[in-house]
Design a protein around this motif. Structure first.
Motif, PDB file in Angstrom:
ATOM      1  N   GLY A 174       0.939  -1.311  -0.098  1.00 28.05           N
ATOM      2  CA  GLY A 174       0.001   0.002  -0.009  1.00 28.05           C
ATOM      3  C   GLY A 174       1.007   1.276   0.023  1.00 28.05           C
ATOM      4  N   VAL A 175       2.129   1.211   0.030  1.00 29.81           N
ATOM      5  CA  VAL A 175       3.002   2.356   0.224  1.00 29.81           C
ATOM      6  C   VAL A 175       3.878   2.425  -1.159  1.00 29.81           C
ATOM      7  CG1 VAL A 175       4.906   3.418   1.407  1.00 29.81           C
ATOM      8  CG2 VAL A 175       3.154   1.956   2.586  1.00 29.81           C
ATOM      9  N   THR A 176       4.465   1.336  -1.616  1.00 28.63           N
ATOM     10  CA  THR A 176       5.290   1.231  -2.855  1.00 28.63           C
ATOM     11  C   THR A 176       4.548   0.553  -4.077  1.00 28.63           C
ATOM     12  OG1 THR A 176       6.341  -0.531  -2.281  1.00 28.63           O
ATOM     13  CG2 THR A 176       7.286   1.272  -1.360  1.00 28.63           C
ATOM     14  N   ALA A 177       4.731   0.959  -5.341  1.00 36.62           N
ATOM     15  CA  ALA A 177       4.012   0.370  -6.405  1.00 36.62           C
ATOM     16  C   ALA A 177       5.023   0.582  -7.694  1.00 36.62           C
ATOM     17  CB  ALA A 177       2.828   1.001  -6.779  1.00 36.62           C
ATOM     18  N   MET A 178       4.788  -0.380  -8.754  1.00 36.53           N
ATOM     19  CA  MET A 178       5.853  -0.308  -9.758  1.00 36.53           C
ATOM     20  C   MET A 178       4.809   0.226 -10.770  1.00 36.53           C
ATOM     21  SD  MET A 178       7.206  -4.317  -9.614  1.00 36.53           S
ATOM     22  CE  MET A 178       5.511  -4.898  -9.091  1.00 36.53           C
ATOM     23  N   LEU A 183      -2.255   6.390  -7.706  1.00 34.35           N
ATOM     24  CA  LEU A 183      -1.551   5.675  -6.850  1.00 34.35           C
ATOM     25  C   LEU A 183      -1.419   6.632  -5.734  1.00 34.35           C
ATOM     26  CD1 LEU A 183       1.226   3.824  -8.859  1.00 34.35           C
ATOM     27  CD2 LEU A 183      -0.482   2.571  -7.438  1.00 34.35           C
ATOM     28  N   PHE A 184      -1.113   7.942  -6.019  1.00 34.80           N
ATOM     29  CA  PHE A 184      -0.943   8.900  -4.734  1.00 34.80           C
ATOM     30  C   PHE A 184      -2.093   9.103  -3.803  1.00 34.80           C
ATOM     31  CE2 PHE A 184      -0.507  13.003  -2.589  1.00 34.80           C
ATOM     32  CZ  PHE A 184       0.404  12.755  -1.999  1.00 34.80           C
ATOM     33  N   GLN A 185      -3.332   9.290  -4.761  1.00 34.03           N
ATOM     34  CA  GLN A 185      -4.629   9.507  -4.049  1.00 34.03           C
ATOM     35  C   GLN A 185      -5.060   8.080  -3.217  1.00 34.03           C
ATOM     36  OE1 GLN A 185      -7.285  10.104  -7.504  1.00 34.03           O
ATOM     37  NE2 GLN A 185      -6.192  11.918  -7.827  1.00 34.03           N
ATOM     38  N   GLN A 186      -4.581   7.030  -3.640  1.00 36.16           N
ATOM     39  CA  GLN A 186      -4.931   5.793  -2.813  1.00 36.16           C
ATOM     40  C   GLN A 186      -3.852   5.530  -1.639  1.00 36.16           C
ATOM     41  OE1 GLN A 186      -4.397   2.760  -6.042  1.00 36.16           O
ATOM     42  NE2 GLN A 186      -6.586   3.180  -6.527  1.00 36.16           N
ATOM     43  N   GLY A 187      -2.873   6.283  -1.699  1.00 30.92           N
ATOM     44  CA  GLY A 187      -2.120   6.516  -0.329  1.00 30.92           C
ATOM     45  C   GLY A 187      -0.699   6.101  -0.602  1.00 30.92           C
ATOM     46  N   TYR A 188      -0.458   5.633  -1.864  1.00 29.60           N
ATOM     47  CA  TYR A 188       1.023   5.099  -2.362  1.00 29.60           C
ATOM     48  C   TYR A 188       1.817   6.542  -1.996  1.00 29.60           C
ATOM     49  CZ  TYR A 188      -0.874   0.614  -3.714  1.00 29.60           C
ATOM     50  OH  TYR A 188      -1.460  -0.641  -3.830  1.00 29.60           O
ATOM     51  N   ARG A 189       3.129   6.270  -1.715  1.00 26.92           N
ATOM     52  CA  ARG A 189       4.213   7.230  -1.592  1.00 26.92           C
ATOM     53  C   ARG A 189       5.467   6.999  -2.178  1.00 26.92           C
ATOM     54  NH1 ARG A 189       0.379   9.260  -0.817  1.00 26.92           N
ATOM     55  NH2 ARG A 189      -0.579  10.525   1.083  1.00 26.92           N
ATOM     56  N   GLU A 190       5.497   5.857  -3.049  1.00 26.84           N
ATOM     57  CA  GLU A 190       6.624   5.766  -3.810  1.00 26.84           C
ATOM     58  C   GLU A 190       6.299   4.914  -5.220  1.00 26.84           C
ATOM     59  OE1 GLU A 190      10.340   4.354  -1.957  1.00 26.84           O
ATOM     60  OE2 GLU A 190      10.517   2.981  -3.418  1.00 26.84           O
ATOM     61  N   VAL A 191       6.604   5.378  -6.194  1.00 21.87           N
ATOM     62  CA  VAL A 191       6.695   4.641  -7.530  1.00 21.87           C
ATOM     63  C   VAL A 191       8.209   4.386  -7.877  1.00 21.87           C
ATOM     64  CG1 VAL A 191       4.273   5.715  -8.150  1.00 21.87           C
ATOM     65  CG2 VAL A 191       6.372   6.836  -8.856  1.00 21.87           C
ATOM     66  N   THR A 192       8.231   3.239  -8.636  1.00 24.97           N
ATOM     67  CA  THR A 192       9.254   2.847  -9.367  1.00 24.97           C
ATOM     68  C   THR A 192       8.990   2.556 -10.932  1.00 24.97           C
ATOM     69  OG1 THR A 192      10.304   1.499  -7.432  1.00 24.97           O
ATOM     70  CG2 THR A 192      11.175   1.089  -9.577  1.00 24.97           C
ATOM     71  N   LEU A 193       9.599   3.351 -11.612  1.00 22.05           N
ATOM     72  CA  LEU A 193       9.119   3.553 -13.157  1.00 22.05           C
ATOM     73  C   LEU A 193      10.018   2.360 -13.659  1.00 22.05           C
ATOM     74  CD1 LEU A 193       9.416   7.381 -13.703  1.00 22.05           C
ATOM     75  CD2 LEU A 193       7.508   5.993 -13.164  1.00 22.05           C
ATOM     76  N   LEU A 194       9.567   1.415 -14.445  1.00 24.03           N
ATOM     77  CA  LEU A 194      10.146   0.243 -14.988  1.00 24.03           C
ATOM     78  C   LEU A 194      10.534   0.357 -16.464  1.00 24.03           C
ATOM     79  CD1 LEU A 194       8.315  -2.516 -12.887  1.00 24.03           C
ATOM     80  CD2 LEU A 194      10.527  -1.328 -12.398  1.00 24.03           C
ATOM     81  N   GLY A 195      11.460  -0.129 -16.851  1.00 19.06           N
ATOM     82  CA  GLY A 195      11.918  -0.537 -18.360  1.00 19.06           C
ATOM     83  C   GLY A 195      13.120  -1.264 -18.367  1.00 19.06           C
ATOM     84  N   LYS A 243       2.493   3.040   8.246  1.00 20.66           N
ATOM     85  CA  LYS A 243       2.792   2.783   6.880  1.00 20.66           C
ATOM     86  C   LYS A 243       2.580   4.082   6.120  1.00 20.66           C
ATOM     87  CE  LYS A 243       0.905  -1.026   5.610  1.00 20.66           C
ATOM     88  NZ  LYS A 243       0.532  -2.026   4.631  1.00 20.66           N
ATOM     89  N   GLY A 244       3.452   4.383   5.393  1.00 22.15           N
ATOM     90  CA  GLY A 244       3.230   5.575   4.329  1.00 22.15           C
ATOM     91  C   GLY A 244       3.660   6.913   4.904  1.00 22.15           C
ATOM     92  N   ASP A 245       4.097   6.805   6.405  1.00 16.95           N
ATOM     93  CA  ASP A 245       4.511   8.115   7.010  1.00 16.95           C
ATOM     94  C   ASP A 245       6.040   8.243   6.512  1.00 16.95           C
ATOM     95  OD1 ASP A 245       2.242   8.586   8.049  1.00 16.95           O
ATOM     96  OD2 ASP A 245       2.885   8.207  10.100  1.00 16.95           O
ATOM     97  N   TYR A 246       6.507   9.518   6.547  1.00 15.23           N
ATOM     98  CA  TYR A 246       8.092   9.988   6.323  1.00 15.23           C
ATOM     99  C   TYR A 246       8.398  10.218   7.890  1.00 15.23           C
ATOM    100  CZ  TYR A 246       7.650  10.413   1.435  1.00 15.23           C
ATOM    101  OH  TYR A 246       7.449  10.033  -0.013  1.00 15.23           O
ATOM    102  N   VAL A 247       9.570   9.454   8.408  1.00  9.81           N
ATOM    103  CA  VAL A 247      10.032   9.929   9.939  1.00  9.81           C
ATOM    104  C   VAL A 247      11.359   9.947   9.703  1.00  9.81           C
ATOM    105  CG1 VAL A 247       8.361   8.282  11.056  1.00  9.81           C
ATOM    106  CG2 VAL A 247      10.307   7.280  10.224  1.00  9.81           C
ATOM    107  N   PHE A 248      12.150  10.684  10.830  1.00  7.74           N
ATOM    108  CA  PHE A 248      13.403  10.889  10.702  1.00  7.74           C
ATOM    109  C   PHE A 248      14.008   9.593  11.793  1.00  7.74           C
ATOM    110  CE2 PHE A 248      12.326  14.747   8.927  1.00  7.74           C
ATOM    111  CZ  PHE A 248      13.331  14.704   7.668  1.00  7.74           C
ATOM    112  N   VAL A 249      15.340   9.188  11.286  1.00  9.14           N
ATOM    113  CA  VAL A 249      15.753   8.079  12.362  1.00  9.14           C
ATOM    114  C   VAL A 249      17.166   8.387  12.440  1.00  9.14           C
ATOM    115  CG1 VAL A 249      16.326   5.518  12.377  1.00  9.14           C
ATOM    116  CG2 VAL A 249      14.099   6.183  11.391  1.00  9.14           C
ATOM    117  N   ASN A 250      17.623   8.110  13.576  1.00  4.22           N
ATOM    118  CA  ASN A 250      19.228   8.240  13.873  1.00  4.22           C
ATOM    119  C   ASN A 250      19.561   7.059  13.587  1.00  4.22           C
ATOM    120  OD1 ASN A 250      19.768  10.903  14.497  1.00  4.22           O
ATOM    121  ND2 ASN A 250      18.849  10.598  16.598  1.00  4.22           N
ATOM    122  N   VAL A 251      20.737   7.020  12.818  1.00  3.23           N
ATOM    123  CA  VAL A 251      21.137   5.465  12.404  1.00  3.23           C
ATOM    124  C   VAL A 251      22.114   5.273  13.556  1.00  3.23           C
ATOM    125  CG1 VAL A 251      22.546   3.943  10.821  1.00  3.23           C
ATOM    126  CG2 VAL A 251      20.871   5.818   9.895  1.00  3.23           C
TER     127      VAL A 251
END
Ligand code: SAM
Ligand code: SF4
Length: 471
Positions: free
Chosen positions: A175-179, A217-229, A450-458
């Motif tokens: 529900g977050v990333t799609a091809m 996809l964005f309207q459906q809640g997806y937050r990342e697309v991978t353009l494929l070829g 899922k789908g949120d952007y967060v900041f993380v200390n590695v």
């Protein structure tokens, strides 16, 4: 069972109407439950989503339980011999199911179907249907033929088909990333590769349908697309007004869909990736700074035999541009083939030294597998022994692992932005997501979803994963 979607006329015209329920469809689905398994590259997985859409429009429903299926479809890969072995082995497993249920239909889709054509039906008695990558619109008719008691096959390759107007049904989605497929086929004719024969000539999908799919996809809640070829850098599409759109322009148009929609792409070809693409990546924060740039070999002699159309020096110049324009943090990954025809120890050392010079973040590494019908099979000799191929492959993998660890260590101690994709595989108490250079980050859950952007200390890392704490 998958979420069901049957496009109505209104929906095709862009109006939102409610989805029909699974029950409604199930009532009409007698004999029409389909189970699909996908193998190989991301394009194949994206194609299975197109296939599902076509079948659902024709009254079929998909199931994830093979035992309740009336039809089993395997979307196959032919890139290496072992990919085909895997399918043949899988067919043996399904033979037991067919013995119990003779009405079961078994179909082979994708590259292996295209490569073997009627041979598949002759050699594998269990197979009822064979459909190549450009024949998916014909699947309902082919399934009808099978239900009339015939074997059905369509392996015509098209110069136009892009499935541009078909809205894929997302399978196994987080529900977050799609091809999003932007082109099909390949014209490059690398001598080792079966793709130009199994997927046909290169053609680009129209820009408006790509943008419409990304917006939806964005309207459906997806937050990342991978353009494929197979070679995204040679994307070309001409509008009705005669405007020629190249890959950099397409990338910009997708980036503008919404700043919160991340954009990735794969695969780039070293001969075609331009500085214009790199500057477009730099211009937009939501275009992820990560480039998959298969090298295949570090030896000019082997690159020439492979017909890759670039030299080691050209390739390193492209890497220099990536570093100059996008900086050290941009993720760079490779594909490499060990033991191509006539490869000497010296050629192999050139591959290892290319790895050392670039220090990739990640790699997909393979032993050369001769494919029938390719120029390499016809004109060159597969003369590197399996033992030597495997030893060289291991040396490439070992060196890559060192570099992956080193490139991951670069992020320890830093604050990174992560798009949350779901629960970590190892623990439900942890989330995982990716930073824009495509590194996986695992961290203890907070309030995010899922789908949120967060900041993380590695705080630390392995060669495959960054680990940290929410900021
Ligand atoms: N179009 C992409 C490109 O040009 O790099 C990749 C296409 S292919 C599906 C993915 C990878 O499989 C290739 O980059 C190559 O490393 C590998 N590959 C293709 N044919 C192969 C073969 N005959 N033996 C071993 N590896 C192969
Ligand atoms: Fe195969 Fe080369 Fe085309 Fe990639 S660019 S799909 S390796 S022929």
């Amino acid at each position: 069972m998958q979420d069901l979607k049957v496009l109505t006329k209104e929906e095709k015209e862009g109006l939102d109407v409610p989805r029909i329920s699974e029950d409604q469809v199930a009532e009409n689905s007698f004999g029409k439950k389909v189970y699909i398994e996908s193998y190989g590259c991301q394009m194949n997985f994206a194609d299975s989503e197109v296939v599902t859409s076509i079948l659902q429009e024709n009254g079929y429903v998909t199931t994830s339980n093979v035992k309740e299926a009336h039809t089993i479809l395997l979307n196959t890969c032919a890139i290496r011999e072992n990919a085909e072995h895997k399918i043949r082995h899988r067919l043996q497993v399904f033979t037991h199911l067919k013995a119990k249920n003779p009405a079961l239909t078994v179909g082979i889709l994708g590259c292996m179907a295209e490569r073997l054509k009627t041979k598949l039906i002759d050699e594998e008695k269990i197979v009822d249907l064979v459909a190549g990558p450009d024949a998916y619109r014909d699947l309902p008719a082919l399934l009808d033929e099978v239900s009339d008691g015939q074997k059905a096959i369509n392996v015509f390759l098209s110069r136009e088909e892009t499935y541009g107007n078909i809205e894929p049904v997302r399978l196994n989605s987080n529900g977050v990333t799609a091809m999003v497929s932007i082109m099909r086929g390949c014209d490059n004719m690398c001598t080792f590769c079966v793709v130009p024969y199994t997927r046909g000539r290169e053609r680009s999908r129209d820009l408006p349908s790509i943008i419409a799919e990304c917006e939806k996809l964005f309207q459906q809640g997806y937050r990342e697309v991978t353009l494929l070829g197979q070679n995204v850098d040679s994307y070309k599409w001409t509008s009705e007004e005669g405007q020629l759109i190249n890959f950099a322009q397409l990338l910009e148009a997708v980036a503008l869909v919404n700043p919160l929609l991340r954009v990735r792409f794969s695969t780039s070809h070293p001969k075609d990736i331009t500085d214009e693409v790199l500057y477009t990546m730099k211009k937009y924060d939501n275009i992820c700074k990560n480039i998959h740039l298969p090298a295949q070999s570090g030896s000019n002699r082997i690159l020439d035999l492979m017909n890759r159309s670039y030299t080691r020096e050209w390739y390193l110049d492209r890497i220099k541009s990536i570093r100059n324009i996008l900086g050290e943090e941009c993720g760079v990954s490779q594909d490499m083939i060990a033991g191509f025809c006539t490869e000497t120890e010296e050629d192999h050392q050139d591959t290892l030294s290319l790895l050392a010079e670039v220090e990739y973040d990640f790699g997909y590494m393979f032993a050369y597998s001769e494919r029938p019908g390719t120029p390499a099979e016809k004109k060159l000799t597969d003369d590197v022994s399996e033992e030597v191929k495997m030893r060289r492959l291991q040396e490439i993998i070992d060196l890559q692992r060192i570099h992956s660890a080193k490139r991951n260590e670069m992020w320890v101690g830093r604050k990174v932005q992560v798009l949350v994709e779901g629960d970590s595989k190892k623990s439900k108490l942890h989330h995982f997501g990716k930073i824009d250079s495509n590194k996986v980050v695992v961290f203890p859950k907070g309030d995010e979803v899922k789908g949120d952007y967060v900041f993380v200390n590695v705080t630390h890392c392995t060669s495959g994963t960054l680990l940290g704490e929410l900021c």
